[in-house]
Design a protein around this motif. Structure first.
Motif, PDB file in Angstrom:
ATOM      1  N   ASN A 136      54.553  56.877  92.806  1.00 12.91           N
ATOM      2  CA  ASN A 136      54.204  58.121  93.485  1.00 12.91           C
ATOM      3  C   ASN A 136      54.757  58.201  94.902  1.00 12.91           C
ATOM      4  OD1 ASN A 136      52.773  59.065  91.292  1.00 12.91           O
ATOM      5  ND2 ASN A 136      50.840  58.173  91.959  1.00 12.91           N
ATOM      6  N   PHE A 137      54.663  57.101  95.652  1.00 14.26           N
ATOM      7  CA  PHE A 137      55.082  57.194  97.049  1.00 14.26           C
ATOM      8  C   PHE A 137      56.597  57.304  97.188  1.00 14.26           C
ATOM      9  CE2 PHE A 137      56.229  52.734  97.154  1.00 14.26           C
ATOM     10  CZ  PHE A 137      55.289  52.117  96.326  1.00 14.26           C
ATOM     11  N   LEU A 138      57.362  56.772  96.218  1.00 14.44           N
ATOM     12  CA  LEU A 138      58.805  56.976  96.298  1.00 14.44           C
ATOM     13  C   LEU A 138      59.198  58.338  95.760  1.00 14.44           C
ATOM     14  CD1 LEU A 138      60.561  53.577  95.747  1.00 14.44           C
ATOM     15  CD2 LEU A 138      60.731  55.118  97.666  1.00 14.44           C
ATOM     16  N   ALA A 139      58.353  58.912  94.924  1.00 17.97           N
ATOM     17  CA  ALA A 139      58.583  60.299  94.530  1.00 17.97           C
ATOM     18  C   ALA A 139      58.463  61.190  95.764  1.00 17.97           C
ATOM     19  CB  ALA A 139      57.573  60.727  93.471  1.00 17.97           C
ATOM     20  N   GLU A 140      57.552  60.822  96.674  1.00 21.16           N
ATOM     21  CA  GLU A 140      57.426  61.556  97.925  1.00 21.16           C
ATOM     22  C   GLU A 140      58.675  61.393  98.776  1.00 21.16           C
ATOM     23  OE1 GLU A 140      53.959  60.763 100.172  1.00 21.16           O
ATOM     24  OE2 GLU A 140      52.594  61.085  98.505  1.00 21.16           O
ATOM     25  N   VAL A 141      59.258  60.200  98.784  1.00 23.77           N
ATOM     26  CA  VAL A 141      60.484  59.966  99.549  1.00 23.77           C
ATOM     27  C   VAL A 141      61.562  60.935  99.093  1.00 23.77           C
ATOM     28  CG1 VAL A 141      62.346  58.324 100.004  1.00 23.77           C
ATOM     29  CG2 VAL A 141      59.979  57.553 100.024  1.00 23.77           C
ATOM     30  N   ALA A 142      61.666  61.100  97.794  1.00 22.56           N
ATOM     31  CA  ALA A 142      62.711  61.972  97.249  1.00 22.56           C
ATOM     32  C   ALA A 142      62.511  63.426  97.642  1.00 22.56           C
ATOM     33  CB  ALA A 142      62.746  61.846  95.725  1.00 22.56           C
ATOM     34  N   ASP A 143      61.286  63.796  98.037  1.00 22.86           N
ATOM     35  CA  ASP A 143      61.006  65.188  98.391  1.00 22.86           C
ATOM     36  C   ASP A 143      61.206  65.489  99.868  1.00 22.86           C
ATOM     37  OD1 ASP A 143      60.390  65.973  95.854  1.00 22.86           O
ATOM     38  OD2 ASP A 143      58.249  65.585  96.040  1.00 22.86           O
ATOM     39  N   LYS A 144      61.666  64.506 100.642  1.00 24.83           N
ATOM     40  CA  LYS A 144      61.761  64.721 102.086  1.00 24.83           C
ATOM     41  C   LYS A 144      63.003  65.507 102.494  1.00 24.83           C
ATOM     42  CE  LYS A 144      57.931  62.665 102.649  1.00 24.83           C
ATOM     43  NZ  LYS A 144      56.734  63.495 102.759  1.00 24.83           N
ATOM     44  N   LEU A 147      69.268  65.250 101.653  1.00 30.06           N
ATOM     45  CA  LEU A 147      70.008  64.034 101.991  1.00 30.06           C
ATOM     46  C   LEU A 147      69.289  62.814 101.443  1.00 30.06           C
ATOM     47  CD1 LEU A 147      72.536  63.027 103.410  1.00 30.06           C
ATOM     48  CD2 LEU A 147      71.236  62.902 105.530  1.00 30.06           C
ATOM     49  N   GLY A 148      67.956  62.822 101.508  1.00 30.50           N
ATOM     50  CA  GLY A 148      67.178  61.741 100.917  1.00 30.50           C
ATOM     51  C   GLY A 148      67.349  61.674  99.411  1.00 30.50           C
ATOM     52  N   ASP A 149      67.400  62.852  98.786  1.00 30.53           N
ATOM     53  CA  ASP A 149      67.646  62.894  97.339  1.00 30.53           C
ATOM     54  C   ASP A 149      68.968  62.214  96.990  1.00 30.53           C
ATOM     55  OD1 ASP A 149      65.335  64.309  97.048  1.00 30.53           O
ATOM     56  OD2 ASP A 149      66.288  66.238  96.703  1.00 30.53           O
ATOM     57  N   PHE A 150      69.998  62.559  97.757  1.00 30.16           N
ATOM     58  CA  PHE A 150      71.323  62.003  97.491  1.00 30.16           C
ATOM     59  C   PHE A 150      71.334  60.493  97.686  1.00 30.16           C
ATOM     60  CE2 PHE A 150      75.669  60.854  98.827  1.00 30.16           C
ATOM     61  CZ  PHE A 150      76.361  61.293  97.710  1.00 30.16           C
ATOM     62  N   GLU A 171      70.179  49.586 115.597  1.00 30.21           N
ATOM     63  CA  GLU A 171      69.763  50.571 116.595  1.00 30.21           C
ATOM     64  C   GLU A 171      68.443  51.240 116.219  1.00 30.21           C
ATOM     65  OE1 GLU A 171      71.464  50.700 119.373  1.00 30.21           O
ATOM     66  OE2 GLU A 171      72.814  49.210 118.492  1.00 30.21           O
ATOM     67  N   ASN A 172      67.799  50.762 115.172  1.00 34.72           N
ATOM     68  CA  ASN A 172      66.528  51.337 114.732  1.00 34.72           C
ATOM     69  C   ASN A 172      65.430  50.282 114.855  1.00 34.72           C
ATOM     70  OD1 ASN A 172      64.355  52.519 113.460  1.00 34.72           O
ATOM     71  ND2 ASN A 172      65.501  53.233 111.683  1.00 34.72           N
ATOM     72  N   PRO A 173      64.774  50.179 116.023  1.00 33.81           N
ATOM     73  CA  PRO A 173      63.758  49.133 116.222  1.00 33.81           C
ATOM     74  C   PRO A 173      62.573  49.263 115.278  1.00 33.81           C
ATOM     75  CG  PRO A 173      63.705  50.732 118.021  1.00 33.81           C
ATOM     76  CD  PRO A 173      64.939  51.025 117.215  1.00 33.81           C
ATOM     77  N   LYS A 174      62.277  50.488 114.833  1.00 35.52           N
ATOM     78  CA  LYS A 174      61.152  50.670 113.918  1.00 35.52           C
ATOM     79  C   LYS A 174      61.373  49.925 112.611  1.00 35.52           C
ATOM     80  CE  LYS A 174      61.214  55.145 113.911  1.00 35.52           C
ATOM     81  NZ  LYS A 174      60.853  56.525 113.485  1.00 35.52           N
ATOM     82  N   PHE A 175      62.630  49.874 112.185  1.00 34.43           N
ATOM     83  CA  PHE A 175      62.940  49.236 110.915  1.00 34.43           C
ATOM     84  C   PHE A 175      62.455  47.791 110.911  1.00 34.43           C
ATOM     85  CE2 PHE A 175      65.576  47.048 107.814  1.00 34.43           C
ATOM     86  CZ  PHE A 175      65.553  47.923 106.740  1.00 34.43           C
ATOM     87  N   PHE A 176      62.776  47.055 111.969  1.00 35.05           N
ATOM     88  CA  PHE A 176      62.410  45.645 111.981  1.00 35.05           C
ATOM     89  C   PHE A 176      60.933  45.430 112.276  1.00 35.05           C
ATOM     90  CE2 PHE A 176      66.676  44.577 111.285  1.00 35.05           C
ATOM     91  CZ  PHE A 176      66.689  43.255 110.891  1.00 35.05           C
ATOM     92  N   LEU A 201      57.845  48.692 101.709  1.00 34.36           N
ATOM     93  CA  LEU A 201      59.207  48.858 101.189  1.00 34.36           C
ATOM     94  C   LEU A 201      59.577  50.329 101.116  1.00 34.36           C
ATOM     95  CD1 LEU A 201      61.808  47.706 100.065  1.00 34.36           C
ATOM     96  CD2 LEU A 201      60.733  47.593  97.802  1.00 34.36           C
ATOM     97  N   SER A 202      58.647  51.167 100.704  1.00 31.57           N
ATOM     98  CA  SER A 202      58.943  52.599 100.654  1.00 31.57           C
ATOM     99  C   SER A 202      59.222  53.138 102.054  1.00 31.57           C
ATOM    100  CB  SER A 202      57.797  53.373 100.005  1.00 31.57           C
ATOM    101  OG  SER A 202      56.667  53.421 100.851  1.00 31.57           O
ATOM    102  N   ILE A 203      58.512  52.619 103.058  1.00 38.65           N
ATOM    103  CA  ILE A 203      58.751  53.048 104.443  1.00 38.65           C
ATOM    104  C   ILE A 203      60.129  52.583 104.907  1.00 38.65           C
ATOM    105  CG2 ILE A 203      57.958  52.844 106.830  1.00 38.65           C
ATOM    106  CD1 ILE A 203      55.113  52.521 105.706  1.00 38.65           C
ATOM    107  N   LEU A 204      60.532  51.385 104.478  1.00 39.29           N
ATOM    108  CA  LEU A 204      61.881  50.908 104.823  1.00 39.29           C
ATOM    109  C   LEU A 204      62.943  51.859 104.283  1.00 39.29           C
ATOM    110  CD1 LEU A 204      61.729  47.018 104.311  1.00 39.29           C
ATOM    111  CD2 LEU A 204      61.605  48.319 106.433  1.00 39.29           C
ATOM    112  N   PHE A 205      62.739  52.337 103.054  1.00 36.85           N
ATOM    113  CA  PHE A 205      63.693  53.299 102.497  1.00 36.85           C
ATOM    114  C   PHE A 205      63.695  54.598 103.303  1.00 36.85           C
ATOM    115  CE2 PHE A 205      63.533  50.719  98.545  1.00 36.85           C
ATOM    116  CZ  PHE A 205      64.898  50.551  98.393  1.00 36.85           C
ATOM    117  N   LEU A 206      62.514  55.026 103.754  1.00 36.65           N
ATOM    118  CA  LEU A 206      62.453  56.217 104.593  1.00 36.65           C
ATOM    119  C   LEU A 206      63.235  56.010 105.885  1.00 36.65           C
ATOM    120  CD1 LEU A 206      58.735  57.358 104.249  1.00 36.65           C
ATOM    121  CD2 LEU A 206      60.742  58.725 103.716  1.00 36.65           C
TER     122      LEU A 206
END
Length: 351
Positions: A136-144, A147-150, A171-176, A201-206
């Motif tokens: 479900n939570f990655l289905a949400e990722v796809a709806d953002k 570009l996320g869909d692609f 250059e993305n400190p949030k990622f780490f 992990l889903s947040i990492l993809f975001l």
């Protein structure tokens, strides 16, 4: 979170690494239990993460230092993060030197290896099955956004098994920060560790999707058509309320015929359909997260015909806008009633 404690654990020399230090140049005895096989005309190992993924949909493995990882492939997907130092991967016969902050997503059945890593070279592999993307939570990722869909389609394209994507996230400190939270659950699991790791992990993809929006240099393993495709989708996503095909050609310096062929071949859609897709995604967001009237939402997303909007929204989401908003009415109890009354007034006028 005690980051110093985490870093001490991450850099601790494991028993396997001690063996490699005592037996330089030799592969681990682990490989004696594995049979090599010919796959895509190459003699290699098949790594099976059946135990790692036995109970959970996501597994984490820190690659051994002081040794090489021989040619292999696996039936599950892998997200490799260079946490510290550097590492040279050989993927599909191509050497690729990655440094701290680089991320490599490797599809199933991709033959690859890793060269010798020293004391400060830390690489984590997050392994997961493609079914992870159906959650479900990655289905949400796809709806953002489109570009996320692609991005997700590039990863989980079932038509081929030779995909690998490389991103720069330095250059993305949030990622780490998120990686550290994930690793803390890995080393010191809480009662909810399995769910937390999946969500991290889903947040990492975001955040990887964010890198696509913020810096085109962050994706450097995409081919030219994929990069051009992302430029087009990014423009549509950022200008969906008033963009036009003429404006897109002027912005990208691509011809209309090239844009048409690229969109059709890589998404199966045309410019108008992708623009509408993004307009509906934005409308969905505004319905859920604001008390803006439906008329106001229609105007904000750049649609002129309310009837067209209602029909298309119901076609995509299987509910009218007010019905959809009421599903999330706990965020603002007055919003659902207001939307329903507005919809009644609108359709009364049509009658």
């Amino acid at each position: 979170m005690d980051t110093q404690k985490l870093h001490r654990e991450i850099f601790k020399v494991s028993d396997g690494e001690k063996w490699h230090l005592e037996h330089p140049g030799l592969f681990s005895p682990f490989y004696e239990k594995l049979q090599k096989e010919y796959y895509n005309d190459q003699l290699c190992y098949c790594f099976d993460f059946v135990n790692t993924l036995k109970e959970n949909s996501v597994g984490i493995v820190r690659e051994s230092r002081f040794t090489e990882i021989p040619l292999h492939y696996h039936k599950d997907m892998e997200l490799s993060i260079v946490y510290s130092g550097e590492c040279t991967f050989n993927i599909q016969g191509n050497d690729m030197r990655l440094t701290t902050g680089d991320v490599c997503i490797i599809d199933t059945d991709v033959i690859h290896s890793a060269k010798y890593k020293g004391e400060n070279d830390i690489v984590f592999n997050i392994v997961f099955r493609k079914s992870f993307f159906s959650s479900n939570f990655l289905a949400e990722v796809a709806d953002k956004g489109i570009l996320g869909d692609f991005f997700l389609n590039a990863i989980i394209d079932n038509r081929s098994h030779d995909n690998y994507l490389v991103f720069r996230t330095k250059e993305n400190p949030k990622f780490f920060s998120i990686v550290d939270l994930l690793l803390f659950e890995y080393y010191w699991p809480s009662s909810c560790h399995a769910s937390l790791i999946e969500h991290y992990l889903s947040i990492l993809f975001l955040e990887l999707i964010n890198t696509l929006h913020q810096n085109t240099a962050s994706y450097y393993q995409f081919n030219e058509n994929q990069k051009n495709m992302m430029k087009i989708l990014k423009y549509i996503e950022e200008n969906f309320s008033n963009c036009s095909l003429a404006g897109l050609t002027k912005h990208t310096h691509f011809s209309t015929s090239y844009i048409f062929k690229l969109l059709k071949s890589m998404t199966g859609s045309n410019f108008s359909a992708l623009k509408l897709q993004q307009q509906l995604k934005r409308a969905e967001f505004l319905l859920i997260n604001t008390s803006l009237s439906i008329t106001g939402i229609i105007e904000q997303v750049g649609l002129k015909n309310p009837t067209y909007f209602y029909n298309k929204f119901k076609e995509v989401y299987n509910k009218t806008p007010s019905e959809y908003r009421k599903m999330f009415a706990h965020r603002n109890q007055s919003v659902g009633l207001r939307a329903e009354q507005e919809e009644i007034r609108f359709f009364t006028k049509l009658d």
